[in-house]
Design a protein around this motif. Structure first.
Motif, short mmCIF file in Angstrom:
data_model
loop_
_atom_site.label_atom_id
_atom_site.label_comp_id
_atom_site.label_asym_id
_atom_site.label_seq_id
_atom_site.Cartn_x
_atom_site.Cartn_y
_atom_site.Cartn_z
N GLY A 89 63.81 -31.21 4.71
CA GLY A 89 62.48 -30.82 5.17
C GLY A 89 61.99 -29.51 4.61
O GLY A 89 60.79 -29.25 4.57
N GLY A 90 62.91 -28.66 4.15
CA GLY A 90 62.53 -27.37 3.59
C GLY A 90 62.25 -27.39 2.11
O GLY A 90 61.59 -26.47 1.58
N ILE A 91 62.75 -28.42 1.41
CA ILE A 91 62.64 -28.41 -0.05
C ILE A 91 62.01 -29.66 -0.66
O ILE A 91 61.57 -29.61 -1.81
N ARG A 92 61.96 -30.78 0.08
CA ARG A 92 61.28 -31.94 -0.50
C ARG A 92 59.79 -31.78 -0.27
O ARG A 92 59.34 -31.53 0.84
N VAL A 93 59.02 -31.92 -1.33
CA VAL A 93 57.58 -31.68 -1.27
C VAL A 93 56.83 -32.82 -1.94
O VAL A 93 57.39 -33.58 -2.73
N PRO A 94 55.55 -32.98 -1.63
CA PRO A 94 54.77 -34.01 -2.31
C PRO A 94 54.50 -33.65 -3.76
O PRO A 94 54.45 -32.48 -4.13
N LEU A 95 54.35 -34.67 -4.58
CA LEU A 95 53.83 -34.51 -5.95
C LEU A 95 53.02 -35.75 -6.28
O LEU A 95 53.54 -36.87 -6.27
N VAL A 96 51.73 -35.54 -6.54
CA VAL A 96 50.88 -36.63 -7.04
C VAL A 96 50.30 -36.18 -8.37
O VAL A 96 49.97 -35.01 -8.57
N VAL A 97 50.20 -37.13 -9.31
CA VAL A 97 49.78 -36.83 -10.68
C VAL A 97 48.76 -37.86 -11.12
O VAL A 97 48.95 -39.07 -10.91
#
Length: 420
Positions: free
Chosen positions: A352-360
């Motif tokens: 929860g502290g390091i996984r983040v969204p990425l959309v391209v």
């Protein structure tokens, strides 16, 4: 650069300013031939939210907060479901992003300030610093902006820097950016209605702003306005636009209209704020901040369409780390399922502290509606941007280009491990 110049960056700063002036005059006297859209290198826009959780976007399952413009980027491009930040707090994550090195090799490891540096007091007085500016990245570090600038890209950054104040080696103008606008120091960014923002090395005063919940000029609005000015001014050449927004990082400060949009549908609960400003309806205020950020993203995307730059621009959106913990400033990550049920929040090396969204999104290159579970991280974005620009990244980096996954081509290199 000589050792003397490293100790005193002013000679290099002056030379850069002179070269930029000469370059501008030459372009006026000897305009270059028109380059068609097909011949131009792609523009790159890298947008980073501050403390936005993996589960706080509609395209990642958020049920309470509306983010239609970022969701549209995902729908028209690709969503990553196993993407990770460089570190669980601000400054080191941004260093990893800028340099392509994970925290086993990157220079900045924490959010420290340079107050023990013997040059700090002298520089604070000389340059009029009101905030410390965090430990600077050294001149020896090579950033995304430097690499793309060398390929002819105009480079601009609007938002929160946090990698060194002006008058140090971490000055964004000495790390590859033609234009920096915003908060040089991340402590300054804790107030979204600041008394001033930096435009390169000059203070832009914002009359009517104080350390209150509301003011005349919200920093987010200025970041979007200056970003649009930068795009318009550089529409005839490739550009790299870095937008490290300061929201939804606390304090909860947002125009009343954005709060009102949620006040009737979000149930508030009485609890004691920890730190930052007190907001009367913190859940509605927080949701409003995220939607305000999304609206700014939509303005940038609309301008790309209006200027017919849309098809030749790569747009990335991500976050610098997981969502806020302990209801700081009124935030309520449990209520919004901000970490999407994963263990840990900001500051934690659990998911929860390091996984983040990425959309391209990149029309004509990325198939709309794509999704990948490829394991990737912040240190992959520098080599990916180099790949897009047709240049080779420096030796000794930890990242790999994600371009094969984006474009559906074979040959995607994969990590055997990730490191924090």
């Amino acid at each position: 650069m000589s050792l003397t110049e490293k100790a005193n960056p002013e000679p290099m700063q002056n030379r850069i300013l002179c070269l930029l002036t000469i370059h501008s005059l030459l372009l006026c006297l000897f305009p270059t031939a028109t380059v068609t859209a097909a011949e131009r290198k792609p523009n790159i826009i890298l947008i980073i939210a501050d403390d936005l959780g993996y589960g706080e976007l509609g395209c990642y399952g958020q049920k309470r907060i509306r983010t239609p413009h970022i969701d549209q980027i995902a729908a028209e491009g690709m969503k990553f479901t196993n993407f990770y930040t460089g570190q669980a707090v601000c400054a080191p994550a941004r260093c990893v992003l800028m340099t392509g090195k994970h925290t086993g090799h990157s220079y900045i490891r924490d959010n420290g300030d340079p107050t023990t540096d013997p040059n700090f007091v002298a520089n604070k007085e000389k340059y009029g610093w009101e905030f410390p500016g965090q430990n600077p990245i050294p001149d020896s570090e090579v950033t995304i902006a430097e690499l793309l600038h060398a390929q002819g890209y105009a480079t601009g950054a609007m938002g929160k820097w946090g990698l060194g104040h002006f008058g140090t080696s971490g000055d964004p103008n000495l790390q590859g950016f033609d234009l920096f606008y915003g908060f040089n120091c991340q402590r300054h960014a804790h107030n979204h209605y600041p008394k001033f923002l930096w435009r390169n090395r000059e203070k832009e005063l914002l009359p009517g702003n104080t350390r209150e919940l509301h003011g005349e000029t919200h920093s987010q609005d200025r970041f979007v306005e200056v970003a649009k000015e930068f795009i318009t001014a550089n529409q005839e050449r490739p550009f790299f636009l870095y937008l490290p927004f300061a929201i939804p990082h606390l304090s909860i400060q947002v125009p009343e209209a954005d709060v009102a949009a949620y006040r009737d549908e979000i149930q508030e609960e009485e609890y004691v704020h920890k730190g930052y400003l007190q907001h009367p309806t913190p859940r509605a205020g927080y949701a409003g901040m995220v939607t305000m950020m999304d609206r700014g993203v939509g303005e940038v995307m609309q301008l790309l369409k209006d200027l017919k730059l849309d098809d030749n621009t790569v747009v990335l959106f991500t976050s610098d780390n997981g969502p806020t913990y302990d209801r700081l400033g009124g935030s309520d990550s449990d209520y919004f399922a901000s970490a999407d049920g994963m263990r840990g929040l900001k500051g934690s090396l659990y998911e929860g502290g390091i996984r983040v969204p990425l959309v391209v999104r990149w029309p004509g290159h990325i198939t709309p509606g794509g999704e990948t579970d490829l394991v990737a991280a912040f240190w992959d974005l520098l080599p990916t941007c180099c790949d897009i620009a047709g240049t080779t990244p420096p030796e000794g980096l930890d990242g790999v280009s994600l371009l094969p996954t984006w474009t559906g081509q074979p040959g995607q290199r994969k990590h055997s491990f990730l490191y924090w």
